[in-house]
Motif scaffolding. Structure first.
Motif, PDB file in Angstrom:
ATOM      1  N   PRO A 169      41.025 -17.296  29.537  1.00 61.24           N
ATOM      2  CA  PRO A 169      40.810 -17.877  28.205  1.00 61.24           C
ATOM      3  C   PRO A 169      40.513 -16.829  27.134  1.00 61.24           C
ATOM      4  N   HIS A 213      47.699 -17.141  28.879  1.00 63.13           N
ATOM      5  CA  HIS A 213      46.882 -18.333  28.619  1.00 63.13           C
ATOM      6  C   HIS A 213      47.752 -19.577  28.699  1.00 63.13           C
ATOM      7  N   GLY A 215      47.052 -22.196  26.437  1.00 62.40           N
ATOM      8  CA  GLY A 215      46.866 -22.904  25.172  1.00 62.40           C
ATOM      9  C   GLY A 215      45.435 -22.797  24.692  1.00 62.40           C
ATOM     10  N   VAL A 216      45.085 -23.651  23.743  1.00 58.92           N
ATOM     11  CA  VAL A 216      43.786 -23.527  23.073  1.00 58.92           C
ATOM     12  C   VAL A 216      42.654 -24.198  23.835  1.00 58.92           C
ATOM     13  N   ARG A 217      42.970 -25.065  24.795  1.00 58.86           N
ATOM     14  CA  ARG A 217      41.909 -25.767  25.520  1.00 58.86           C
ATOM     15  C   ARG A 217      41.543 -25.004  26.793  1.00 58.86           C
ATOM     16  N   VAL A 218      40.266 -25.084  27.166  1.00 58.14           N
ATOM     17  CA  VAL A 218      39.789 -24.459  28.397  1.00 58.14           C
ATOM     18  C   VAL A 218      39.831 -25.511  29.507  1.00 58.14           C
ATOM     19  N   LEU A 219      40.642 -25.262  30.529  1.00 61.06           N
ATOM     20  CA  LEU A 219      40.830 -26.221  31.611  1.00 61.06           C
ATOM     21  C   LEU A 219      39.971 -25.863  32.816  1.00 61.06           C
ATOM     22  N   ARG A 220      39.671 -26.856  33.641  1.00 60.01           N
ATOM     23  CA  ARG A 220      39.038 -26.584  34.931  1.00 60.01           C
ATOM     24  C   ARG A 220      39.963 -25.694  35.748  1.00 60.01           C
ATOM     25  N   THR A 223      42.760 -27.542  37.474  1.00 57.32           N
ATOM     26  CA  THR A 223      43.721 -28.073  36.507  1.00 57.32           C
ATOM     27  C   THR A 223      44.595 -26.961  35.960  1.00 57.32           C
ATOM     28  N   ALA A 224      43.984 -25.821  35.653  1.00 57.28           N
ATOM     29  CA  ALA A 224      44.737 -24.684  35.132  1.00 57.28           C
ATOM     30  C   ALA A 224      45.762 -24.197  36.150  1.00 57.28           C
TER      31      ALA A 224
END
Length: 235
Positions: A169, A213, A215-220, A223-224
């Protein structure tokens, strides 16, 4: 038609199936004469027919081999900090369905799940069984390589040759598809809950990993891993 994984190499002729393969067919309540598909992980699949249902074994007649492959276009290997609880089981199942070629669990500074010795061996056997069941469901005839957990440093210095991508991230990375490019073999590194430490990311970068990366959201973490696998496996 039922699909069943056989851990031993298959060949035409009569074959007795025991263990998980037999239990699977018994749960399905197959009867003599019923058709099924077998695969042994070495490529392709075999037409077969049940000839006898026993209490602990099932006898089948293995017939013709079909050179059918349903592998992803790219060999994607996940190097993943193990998420805790049942999330790693879920990650193995879904990554197999998405066509991932290999999964290397790693122990990092922020890992909650830490496995060694007998516990690690038992968990590895569980993950291998989960991957086999996922292959039965999704149509794959080759199981992903499911490796035993390693410390991160050891994992970074091993693995297949090819493009190496660090999912992070932190600013400065490129979109994951762009970072991977058209490489036919990609190793994708991502951390556990809490991510990798700056020192761990630095070590990966020093060994040739390219930052990326999603994108702009931080995923678990799990999930990532699956979001990246969905983008990269069938490029």
């Amino acid at each position: 038609m039922p699909r069943v994984f056989c851990a031993e190499a298959l060949a035409p002729g009569e074959r007795r199936l025991g263990g998980e393969a037999a239990r699977h067919l018994q749960v399905l309540r197959l009867q003599p004469g019923n058709a099924l598909t077998l695969f042994d992980g070495h490529g392709g699949e075999w037409a077969a027919r049940v000839t006898r249902m026993g209490r602990s074994e099932v006898t089948v007649d293995v017939e013709a081999h079909a050179a059918v492959e349903r592998e992803a276009a790219r060999a994607l290997h996940l190097i993943v900090g193990m998420p805790a609880n049942e999330r790693m089981d879920w990650l193995v199942e879904k990554a197999t369905e998405l066509g991932v070629a290999g999964i290397q669990p790693v122990i990092t500074q922020r890992s909650v799940l830490r496995l060694e010795g007998e516990r690690a061996a038992k968990r590895l056997a569980r993950w291998q069984a989960i991957a086999a069941a996922a292959c039965e469901q999704c149509g794959r005839n080759r199981l992903p390589r499911m490796a035993a957990p390693l410390p991160l440093e050891a994992a970074l210095r091993s693995g297949p040759a090819g493009r190496r991508v660090l999912l992070s991230p932190q600013p400065g990375g490129r979109p994951v598809r762009e970072a991977a490019g058209p490489a036919p073999v990609v190793s994708l590194l991502l951390g556990p809950e809490g991510g990798l430490t700056p020192q761990e990311e630095g070590a990966a970068l020093a060994l040739g990993f390219v930052p990326a990366h999603l994108g702009v959201r931080v995923l678990r973490s799990e999930t990532a891993a699956l979001a990246a696998a969905a983008q990269l496996a069938d490029y």
